[in-house]
Scaffold this active site. Structure first.
Site, short mmCIF file in Angstrom:
data_model
loop_
_atom_site.label_atom_id
_atom_site.label_comp_id
_atom_site.label_asym_id
_atom_site.label_seq_id
_atom_site.Cartn_x
_atom_site.Cartn_y
_atom_site.Cartn_z
N LYS A 70 0.93 -1.16 -0.13
CA LYS A 70 0.14 -0.01 0.04
C LYS A 70 0.87 1.23 -0.09
CE LYS A 70 -3.53 2.37 2.71
NZ LYS A 70 -4.49 2.39 3.71
N LYS A 84 -2.13 -1.51 -3.83
CA LYS A 84 -3.06 -0.35 -3.82
C LYS A 84 -2.17 0.73 -3.98
CE LYS A 84 -5.79 1.86 -0.74
NZ LYS A 84 -6.02 2.16 0.68
C1 PBG Z 1 -7.52 3.54 5.63
C2 PBG Z 1 -7.80 3.23 4.18
C3 PBG Z 1 -7.43 4.15 3.10
C4 PBG Z 1 -7.79 3.63 1.78
C5 PBG Z 1 -8.40 2.50 2.00
N1 PBG Z 1 -8.19 2.25 3.53
C6 PBG Z 1 -7.13 5.56 2.99
C7 PBG Z 1 -5.58 5.90 3.70
O1 PBG Z 1 -4.83 5.09 3.62
O2 PBG Z 1 -5.61 7.26 3.92
C8 PBG Z 1 -8.11 4.38 0.52
C9 PBG Z 1 -9.00 3.80 -0.38
C10 PBG Z 1 -9.41 4.73 -1.43
O3 PBG Z 1 -8.79 5.96 -1.71
O4 PBG Z 1 -10.30 4.45 -2.19
N2 PBG Z 1 -6.25 3.42 6.23
#
Ligand code: PBG
Length: 332
Positions: A204, A257
């Site tokens: 991520k 992601k």
């Molecule tokens: C929570 C989380 C996030 C997303 C999924 N889980 C945001 C982040 O890490 O700030 C992003 C999902 C999206 O942008 O559609 N930590």
């Protein structure tokens, strides 16, 4: 006059790739990558109360829903063939330790119970993180301006167990703390949830493409950023190492992601593991497509299909996309 007669030698020498592109039927026969509704996961946002829905400005077509409405929507999507949803909670009250994330009657726990009641066969995946539940908007416990790893992991494990107790079918930790998959696996097993899989947000990135989501989940950090735990988008080897660590710790599915900016990571991870790979087409990717389509600059159905096909072609088995509901309903 231009001479269009082909040179005599070419017939036997050139490779005629176009033979297999001649008609729609031949093209269908040699099609290598197909995206089906059963590859897709629909993210959904739960808010407290009943009978309320809220629009999200940067994500046209996506709403926050109270558990009753969310369950009805999920049941309709399940009837249309959708296999799974990914649930996020947007709680009313927040505190320093994100206690709403692991409360028995927290917003996600309520939504899980409602969805399982309305659509028992739908796979309900829950996002596990603290950022939407903390006043400071960080993904963990903060002390002296730092996010504490092990203290956070303990709360994440507690959150995962409370989701499983509410009926969640799969747990998806998105926090990027070290050791969380192992801790969540141990906590689930100790509570009798040995059969509950973990889909780890493994690679991520600290991505600007999450912007619209943070509006949707009210989860933007009040100060600072997420770069002390999410990955530098410049680092592929580090991303692969993260994913392999999550698999070693017991992740059943690993996620990359965002999706389109990370097709290389999906493809490289595909060669490293036989575990299922999920890719998350995130809020910013959705917002870009929606905005361009709204301006008439892109053909939305075709670009959406091409984007999902590219993600699958790169090696993803599962695609999490805000378009899943529109695809299930045939409105795109
Ligand atoms: C929570 C989380 C996030 C997303 C999924 N889980 C945001 C982040 O890490 O700030 C992003 C999902 C999206 O942008 O559609 N930590």
């Amino acid at each position: 006059m231009i001479n269009t007669k082909p040179p005599a030698v070419s017939a036997g020498v050139i490779r005629r790739h176009r033979r297999l592109r001649a008609t729609p039927a031949v093209r269908a026969l040699v099609c290598e990558t197909r995206v089906g509704l059963d590859d897709l996961v629909m993210p959904m946002f739960a808010i407290e109360g009943t009978g309320r829905r809220e629009d999200i400005a940067a994500m046209p077509g996506i709403q926050r829903l109270t558990p009753d409405l969310l369950a009805a929507e999920a049941a309709d999507l399940a009837d249309r063939g959708l296999c799974a949803i990914l649930l996020f909670g947007v709680p009313h009250a927040k505190d320093d330790l994100g206690s709403g994330a692991y409360a028995d009657d927290g917003v996600v726990q309520q939504a899980v119970r409602a969805v399982k009641g309305a659509a028992p066969d739908l796979v309900v995946i829950t996002d596990v993180c603290l950022c939407a539940y903390t006043t400071h908007g960080h993904c963990g416990v903060v002390r002296d301006g730092r996010i504490l790893n092990d203290e956070t992991v303990a709360l994440l494990a507690r959150t995962a167990v409370s989701h499983a107790r509410a009926g969640a079918d799969m747990i998806a930790p998105s926090d990027m703390m070290d050791g969380r998959v192992a801790a969540i696996r141990a906590a689930l097993d100790a509570d009798g949830f040995t059969e509950t899989p973990i889909m780890a947000y493994a690679a991520k990135l600290a991505s600007a493409f999450y912007g619209p989501f943070r509006e949707a989940a009210h989860s933007a950090p009040a100060t600072g950023d997420r770069k002390s735990h999410q990955l530098n988008p410049a680092n592929a080897r580090e991303a692969l190492a993260e994913a392999m660590t999550d698999l070693d710790e017991g992740a059943d599915i690993v996620m990359v992601k965002p999706a389109m900016p990370c097709l290389d990571l999906i493809a490289r991870l595909r060669t490293r593991t036989d575990a299922p790979i999920a890719a998350y087409q995130v809020s910013g990717e959705y917002a870009m497509l929606k905005a361009a389509a709204a301006n008439g600059w892109l053909d939305e159905p075709q670009t959406v299909r091409e984007s999902l096909t590219s993600i699958k072609r790169a090696g993803a088995d599962i695609i999490i996309t805000y378009y899943a509901a529109q695809i299930a309903r045939g409105t795109i």
